[in-house]
Design an enzyme around this catalytic site. Sequence first.
Site, PDB file in Angstrom:
ATOM      1  N   CYS A  60       2.645   5.759   8.856  1.00 36.88           N
ATOM      2  CA  CYS A  60       1.668   5.914   7.778  1.00 36.88           C
ATOM      3  C   CYS A  60       0.731   7.070   8.120  1.00 36.88           C
ATOM      4  O   CYS A  60       0.210   7.134   9.241  1.00 36.88           O
ATOM      5  CB  CYS A  60       0.865   4.620   7.620  1.00 36.88           C
ATOM      6  SG  CYS A  60      -0.522   4.779   6.472  1.00 36.88           S
ATOM      7  N   HIS A 105       5.216  -5.366   8.881  1.00 36.03           N
ATOM      8  CA  HIS A 105       5.110  -6.743   9.357  1.00 36.03           C
ATOM      9  C   HIS A 105       5.251  -7.727   8.203  1.00 36.03           C
ATOM     10  O   HIS A 105       4.283  -8.315   7.720  1.00 36.03           O
ATOM     11  CB  HIS A 105       3.774  -6.945  10.090  1.00 36.03           C
ATOM     12  CG  HIS A 105       3.728  -6.283  11.431  1.00 36.03           C
ATOM     13  ND1 HIS A 105       2.559  -5.891  12.041  1.00 36.03           N
ATOM     14  CD2 HIS A 105       4.730  -5.936  12.285  1.00 36.03           C
ATOM     15  CE1 HIS A 105       2.834  -5.344  13.207  1.00 36.03           C
ATOM     16  NE2 HIS A 105       4.137  -5.354  13.374  1.00 36.03           N
ATOM     17  N   GLU A 136       0.363  -0.832  16.161  1.00 37.00           N
ATOM     18  CA  GLU A 136      -0.468   0.348  15.887  1.00 37.00           C
ATOM     19  C   GLU A 136      -1.370   0.679  17.067  1.00 37.00           C
ATOM     20  O   GLU A 136      -1.529   1.847  17.440  1.00 37.00           O
ATOM     21  CB  GLU A 136      -1.313   0.099  14.628  1.00 37.00           C
ATOM     22  CG  GLU A 136      -2.155   1.295  14.239  1.00 37.00           C
ATOM     23  CD  GLU A 136      -3.108   1.003  13.090  1.00 37.00           C
ATOM     24  OE1 GLU A 136      -4.208   1.583  13.081  1.00 37.00           O
ATOM     25  OE2 GLU A 136      -2.742   0.197  12.197  1.00 37.00           O
ATOM     26  N   SER A 193       1.210 -10.118  10.347  1.00 33.84           N
ATOM     27  CA  SER A 193       0.585  -9.046   9.573  1.00 33.84           C
ATOM     28  C   SER A 193      -0.925  -9.114   9.753  1.00 33.84           C
ATOM     29  O   SER A 193      -1.583 -10.034   9.269  1.00 33.84           O
ATOM     30  CB  SER A 193       0.935  -9.183   8.085  1.00 33.84           C
ATOM     31  OG  SER A 193       0.112  -8.349   7.296  1.00 33.84           O
ATOM     32  N   SER A 194      -1.472  -8.134  10.445  1.00 36.94           N
ATOM     33  CA  SER A 194      -2.905  -8.138  10.736  1.00 36.94           C
ATOM     34  C   SER A 194      -3.744  -8.131   9.461  1.00 36.94           C
ATOM     35  O   SER A 194      -4.679  -8.917   9.310  1.00 36.94           O
ATOM     36  CB  SER A 194      -3.253  -6.916  11.598  1.00 36.94           C
ATOM     37  OG  SER A 194      -4.629  -6.834  11.832  1.00 36.94           O
ATOM     38  N   ASN A 195      -3.408  -7.261   8.525  1.00 33.22           N
ATOM     39  CA  ASN A 195      -4.242  -7.170   7.322  1.00 33.22           C
ATOM     40  C   ASN A 195      -4.148  -8.443   6.478  1.00 33.22           C
ATOM     41  O   ASN A 195      -5.123  -8.836   5.832  1.00 33.22           O
ATOM     42  CB  ASN A 195      -3.900  -5.916   6.507  1.00 33.22           C
ATOM     43  CG  ASN A 195      -2.648  -6.043   5.694  1.00 33.22           C
ATOM     44  OD1 ASN A 195      -2.660  -6.514   4.566  1.00 33.22           O
ATOM     45  ND2 ASN A 195      -1.516  -5.639   6.255  1.00 33.22           N
ATOM     46  N   CYS A 240      -8.022   1.445   6.555  1.00 37.26           N
ATOM     47  CA  CYS A 240      -7.324   2.064   5.427  1.00 37.26           C
ATOM     48  C   CYS A 240      -7.876   1.575   4.098  1.00 37.26           C
ATOM     49  O   CYS A 240      -8.391   0.456   3.970  1.00 37.26           O
ATOM     50  CB  CYS A 240      -5.820   1.832   5.569  1.00 37.26           C
ATOM     51  SG  CYS A 240      -5.072   0.684   4.444  1.00 37.26           S
ATOM     52  N   HIS A 264       3.784   1.721  11.630  1.00 32.97           N
ATOM     53  CA  HIS A 264       2.662   1.511  12.544  1.00 32.97           C
ATOM     54  C   HIS A 264       2.485   2.619  13.568  1.00 32.97           C
ATOM     55  O   HIS A 264       1.479   2.643  14.274  1.00 32.97           O
ATOM     56  CB  HIS A 264       2.841   0.174  13.283  1.00 32.97           C
ATOM     57  CG  HIS A 264       3.032  -0.979  12.361  1.00 32.97           C
ATOM     58  ND1 HIS A 264       4.263  -1.561  12.139  1.00 32.97           N
ATOM     59  CD2 HIS A 264       2.151  -1.644  11.577  1.00 32.97           C
ATOM     60  CE1 HIS A 264       4.124  -2.545  11.265  1.00 32.97           C
ATOM     61  NE2 HIS A 264       2.869  -2.608  10.899  1.00 32.97           N
ATOM     62  N   CYS A 315       0.852  -1.184   0.000  1.00 32.30           N
ATOM     63  CA  CYS A 315       0.000   0.000   0.000  1.00 32.30           C
ATOM     64  C   CYS A 315       0.895   1.244   0.000  1.00 32.30           C
ATOM     65  O   CYS A 315       2.118   1.147   0.102  1.00 32.30           O
ATOM     66  CB  CYS A 315      -0.898   0.008   1.230  1.00 32.30           C
ATOM     67  SG  CYS A 315       0.048   0.040   2.799  1.00 32.30           S
TER      68      CYS A 315
END
Length: 311
Positions: A96, A41, A126, A222-224, A194, A74, A12
């Site tokens: 970010c 991450h 984060e 990695s959360s996403n 996001c 983060h 991203c």
Amino acid sequence: MKVLLASPRGFCAGVNMAIDSLELALKQFGPPLYVYHEIVHNKYVVNHFREKGVVFVDHLDEVPEGSTLLFSAHGVSPEIRQAARDRQLTAIDATCPLVTKVHLEAIKYAKLGYTICLIGHEGHDEVVGTMGEAPEAILLVETPDDVARLEVADESKVAYLTQTTLSVDDANRIIARLRQRFPQIASPPKDDICYATQNRQEAVSILSSEADMVLVLGSQNSSNSQRLAELARERGVPAYLIDGTSDIRPEWLSAANTVVVTAGASAPEVVVEECLDLLRDEYGATVEVRTTREEHVSFQLPKELRALETK
């Protein structure tokens, strides 16, 4: 085998900015260069920079006084920023901008006397950084069931914020419960989750209906990326979160005719290409790019690095 290659996928704008910042800082200041927590991450990215002399730390007392330190994408708490100043570190802030937005919202609501319900995962970098902006005013909410247990001073002055990398569906379930309990609850004018997280989830949601399996390139922390795999599973499609080709197990693919390949927002395209090469070489896969949404977002480098970019 047919591979549906999701687009958008991978990096991203925030991750691109953070990685570009670290590359430029390395070029300018040389190793050792210190980063507070992982820059993003992703195991591949972190190992790439370790090999170049970057040192990732979890505590600032690991950083020699006077060194150059980069804050990860983060974000960090005010306490960490002050500790960096106390150690006379040259700090470069690669947070970010979408995370910074959440920090500013937390500060605003806290100053107005609101109790803030932060929807997120305990211990995520984060979330730790955001809660550090107003620890006395923020309550962490991880599940819909947490809402009933919340204790607030004034039910007419409650607001919610969200971690930027959450599942949209999961967040909406919690938000619905919050609105049910606190009908006057305030929220930011623009969604905190996001754009890239939402776009990648949308692609998986659409494409998984045509697939026997989903492969998500990304790291376990990695959360996403985790949310992408969970989203496919919720739709009844087996999904696997992998760092690279070495994680792929042949039995996953033995009966798969159509496979969706995507990547979390912190996973580099090189690992996607390696995965596609393996599927072509060993399973005769044909690859079809499926674009569900266009992305044209970019973020400025941190102010500490903008002048260096033109040199």
